[in-house]
Design a protein around this motif. Structure first.
Motif, PDB file in Angstrom:
ATOM      1  N   LEU A   1      -7.875   4.566  -6.966  1.00 16.39           N
ATOM      2  CA  LEU A   1      -8.524   4.775  -8.264  1.00 16.39           C
ATOM      3  C   LEU A   1      -8.309   6.205  -8.751  1.00 16.39           C
ATOM      4  N   SER A   2      -8.411   7.171  -7.836  1.00 16.55           N
ATOM      5  CA  SER A   2      -8.192   8.574  -8.210  1.00 16.55           C
ATOM      6  C   SER A   2      -6.754   8.804  -8.684  1.00 16.55           C
ATOM      7  N   ALA A   3      -5.794   8.204  -7.994  1.00 15.76           N
ATOM      8  CA  ALA A   3      -4.393   8.366  -8.387  1.00 15.76           C
ATOM      9  C   ALA A   3      -4.145   7.796  -9.778  1.00 15.76           C
ATOM     10  N   ALA A   4      -4.680   6.598 -10.030  1.00 15.91           N
ATOM     11  CA  ALA A   4      -4.490   5.970 -11.341  1.00 15.91           C
ATOM     12  C   ALA A   4      -5.136   6.804 -12.443  1.00 15.91           C
ATOM     13  N   ALA A   5      -6.352   7.313 -12.179  1.00 20.58           N
ATOM     14  CA  ALA A   5      -7.044   8.123 -13.178  1.00 20.58           C
ATOM     15  C   ALA A   5      -6.316   9.439 -13.419  1.00 20.58           C
TER      16      ALA A   5
ATOM     17  N   ALA B   1      -2.070  -1.643  -7.767  1.00 21.93           N
ATOM     18  CA  ALA B   1      -1.662  -2.699  -6.830  1.00 21.93           C
ATOM     19  C   ALA B   1      -1.883  -2.264  -5.389  1.00 21.93           C
ATOM     20  N   SER B   2      -1.614  -1.000  -5.103  1.00 18.88           N
ATOM     21  CA  SER B   2      -1.841  -0.458  -3.762  1.00 18.88           C
ATOM     22  C   SER B   2      -3.305  -0.584  -3.361  1.00 18.88           C
ATOM     23  N   GLY B   3      -4.204  -0.297  -4.308  1.00 15.86           N
ATOM     24  CA  GLY B   3      -5.629  -0.438  -4.021  1.00 15.86           C
ATOM     25  C   GLY B   3      -6.016  -1.865  -3.687  1.00 15.86           C
ATOM     26  N   PHE B   4      -5.464  -2.834  -4.420  1.00 13.44           N
ATOM     27  CA  PHE B   4      -5.778  -4.236  -4.159  1.00 13.44           C
ATOM     28  C   PHE B   4      -5.257  -4.704  -2.795  1.00 13.44           C
ATOM     29  N   ALA B   5      -4.171  -4.101  -2.311  1.00 15.02           N
ATOM     30  CA  ALA B   5      -3.581  -4.511  -1.031  1.00 15.02           C
ATOM     31  C   ALA B   5      -4.174  -3.778   0.167  1.00 15.02           C
TER      32      ALA B   5
ATOM     33  N   VAL C   1       0.838  -1.202   0.000  1.00 22.92           N
ATOM     34  CA  VAL C   1       0.000   0.000   0.000  1.00 22.92           C
ATOM     35  C   VAL C   1       0.871   1.250   0.000  1.00 22.92           C
ATOM     36  N   MET C   2       1.851   1.260   0.891  1.00 23.51           N
ATOM     37  CA  MET C   2       2.682   2.449   1.054  1.00 23.51           C
ATOM     38  C   MET C   2       3.655   2.620  -0.103  1.00 23.51           C
ATOM     39  N   LEU C   3       4.118   1.502  -0.681  1.00 21.18           N
ATOM     40  CA  LEU C   3       5.024   1.598  -1.822  1.00 21.18           C
ATOM     41  C   LEU C   3       4.322   2.266  -2.997  1.00 21.18           C
ATOM     42  N   GLY C   4       3.102   1.792  -3.305  1.00 23.92           N
ATOM     43  CA  GLY C   4       2.383   2.374  -4.428  1.00 23.92           C
ATOM     44  C   GLY C   4       2.116   3.846  -4.237  1.00 23.92           C
ATOM     45  N   MET C   5       1.680   4.237  -3.037  1.00 28.38           N
ATOM     46  CA  MET C   5       1.357   5.631  -2.795  1.00 28.38           C
ATOM     47  C   MET C   5       2.606   6.493  -2.620  1.00 28.38           C
ATOM     48  N   ALA C   6       3.659   5.920  -2.032  1.00 29.28           N
ATOM     49  CA  ALA C   6       4.914   6.656  -1.942  1.00 29.28           C
ATOM     50  C   ALA C   6       5.495   6.884  -3.330  1.00 29.28           C
ATOM     51  N   PHE C   7       5.361   5.879  -4.196  1.00 31.54           N
ATOM     52  CA  PHE C   7       5.816   6.019  -5.579  1.00 31.54           C
ATOM     53  C   PHE C   7       5.040   7.138  -6.264  1.00 31.54           C
ATOM     54  N   ALA C   8       3.709   7.170  -6.052  1.00 33.57           N
ATOM     55  CA  ALA C   8       2.889   8.209  -6.672  1.00 33.57           C
ATOM     56  C   ALA C   8       3.271   9.595  -6.168  1.00 33.57           C
ATOM     57  N   GLU C   9       3.483   9.712  -4.856  1.00 31.74           N
ATOM     58  CA  GLU C   9       3.864  11.012  -4.292  1.00 31.74           C
ATOM     59  C   GLU C   9       5.292  11.386  -4.663  1.00 31.74           C
TER      60      GLU C   9
END
Length: 408
Positions: free
Chosen positions: A301-305, A392-396, A235-243
């Motif tokens: 979902l918002s981040a991906a969009a 992937a973050s959303g799924f986890a 979860v944190m990897l995906g969102m940290a990557f996005a940020e």
């Protein structure tokens, strides 16, 4: 929870000063990161380097950040929050100024690299310490407020990005800009730490009392044997990557991918930061109403969009809309992951450190990978990697469900 007697005995006025101090520390960390991020195009031009070399600089900061994260738990146990946070803030203040010296005074890639090592180490170690402090305040109050602390981090990025845009607009060089910010960080550090209680953090594991360094190390590593740690890490990897990708590449994406000016690149980063800050400031009640898991899935979902729109947008106004959705989506993943890792206050530091370390892999592996790939297929196309990670973050996100009273 079992509260520290010192924090339990705090007067309301002292408790408020403690909370304000941690808000200020979060803000200062964000300010330092946005200061660097807003000047990446100028640093790249001044040093005459390509995206791969920019990625190498970011990798150095990432490696240093992970080292700081790894050492944060024993440092916190040995020296306490006050001294630990003060030293780390002074460390990244020096690193911030050193980046400017390397860029404009001596024109040296190695000096900028050294500055980013100090910058990354100080921020990485501080990250765990300030989050442990913030979760202690959250647990004592019984409401979700960790996103509000992270909103202050975002306030810092908004201020830093705005000041960066202004510095670009008036032609201020990187050295003058980073030196001024470095001095400001020192002033805030001294003022804030003076208001942090001597034993402000949550209780250590009772088994840690009187333990030697080997026992402390074993307790710190115990979080790595828990499957939930790895799920929260995703979860944190995906969102940290996005940020982190926004901090590192958004401005360049606007400039090189969409033909915007350097100033408009800084504006794009500001839009991202404002959107992320708004959700962090007002998202706590939404988390209490709908739960961590539902919020994390919607925001993924918002981040991906938002990322997809940023990549594919045919004009600059839509690019900025994409940046805003990107910021909304990236807003709560990291703080809610931290909050979930700290559900058991007795093991908060070790679990926060472990989950955050997985998240910080984004800052280690991401920059060089994105830099190398972008030199071959273009920066915007490369950002689709982050789209996949946010999904992937959303799924986890199910791993963020609160622990039962038994701690399972």
């Amino acid at each position: 929870m079992s509260a520290d007697p010192t924090t339990a005995d705090l007067s309301p006025k002292s408790a408020l000063r403690w909370k304000i101090a941690i808000f200020a520390i979060f803000l200062t960390s964000g300010l330092s990161i946005a200061t660097w991020a807003s000047r990446v195009p100028a640093i790249k031009d001044a040093l005459g380097i390509d995206n791969t070399q920019v990625g190498a600089l970011l990798m150095a900061a990432g490696v240093a950040s992970i080292l700081g994260l790894s050492l944060s738990t024993p440092v916190l146990a040995r020296f306490g929050a006050r001294r630990g946070m003060l030293v780390m803030m002074l460390t990244f203040a020096v690193g911030t100024a050193l980046v400017g010296i390397g860029t404009d005074v001596v024109g040296s890639f190695p000096v900028v690299l050294a500055g980013l090592v100090l910058f990354g180490f100080g921020n990485g170690c501080l990250d765990v310490m300030m989050n442990v402090e913030a979760t202690a305040i959250e647990q004592l109050g019984g409401k979700t407020i960790l996103p509000l602390f992270h909103a202050f981090f975002s306030f810092g990025t908004v201020i830093g990005a705005g000041v960066g845009a202004g510095a670009v607009g008036v032609g201020l060089n990187v050295f003058a800009h980073t030196a001024a910010i470095g001095v400001l960080i020192v002033v805030i550090a001294i003022a804030a730490i003076a208001n942090v209680p001597m034993r402000a953090s949550v209780d250590p594991d009772p088994a840690e009392h009187g333990a030697g360094w080997r026992q402390r190390l074993a307790l710190s590593l115990s979080a790595w044997r828990e499957p939930r740690t790895y799920a929260l890490g995703v979860v944190m990897l995906g969102m940290a990557f996005a940020e982190g990708a926004a901090n590192d590449w958004l401005a360049l994406g606007v400039v090189e991918g969409h033909g915007g000016t350097e100033a408009l690149g800084a504006v794009g980063l500001t839009v991202f930061s404002v959107a992320m800050t708004a959700v962090r400031a007002f998202g706590g009640p939404l988390v209490d109403r709908f739960g961590r898991v539902a919020m994390l899935r919607v925001l993924a979902l918002s981040a991906a969009a938002g990322l997809t729109l940023f990549i594919l947008a045919p004009n600059l106004p839509l690019v900025l809309v994409g940046a805003a959705l990107w910021g909304v989506g990236a807003s709560l993943g990291f703080p809610l992951g931290m909050s979930a890792a700290a559900d058991d206050p007795a093991k908060a530091a070790a679990r926060v450190s472990a989950a955050a370390t997985i998240g910080y892999v984004a800052f280690l592996a991401g920059p060089p990978i994105l830099g190398v790939i972008s030199d071959r297929i273009g920066l915007l196309n490369t950002l689709f990697v982050i789209v996949a990670l946010t999904i992937a973050s959303g799924f986890a996100s199910g791993a963020a469900r609160p622990l039962t009273p038994t701690g399972r």
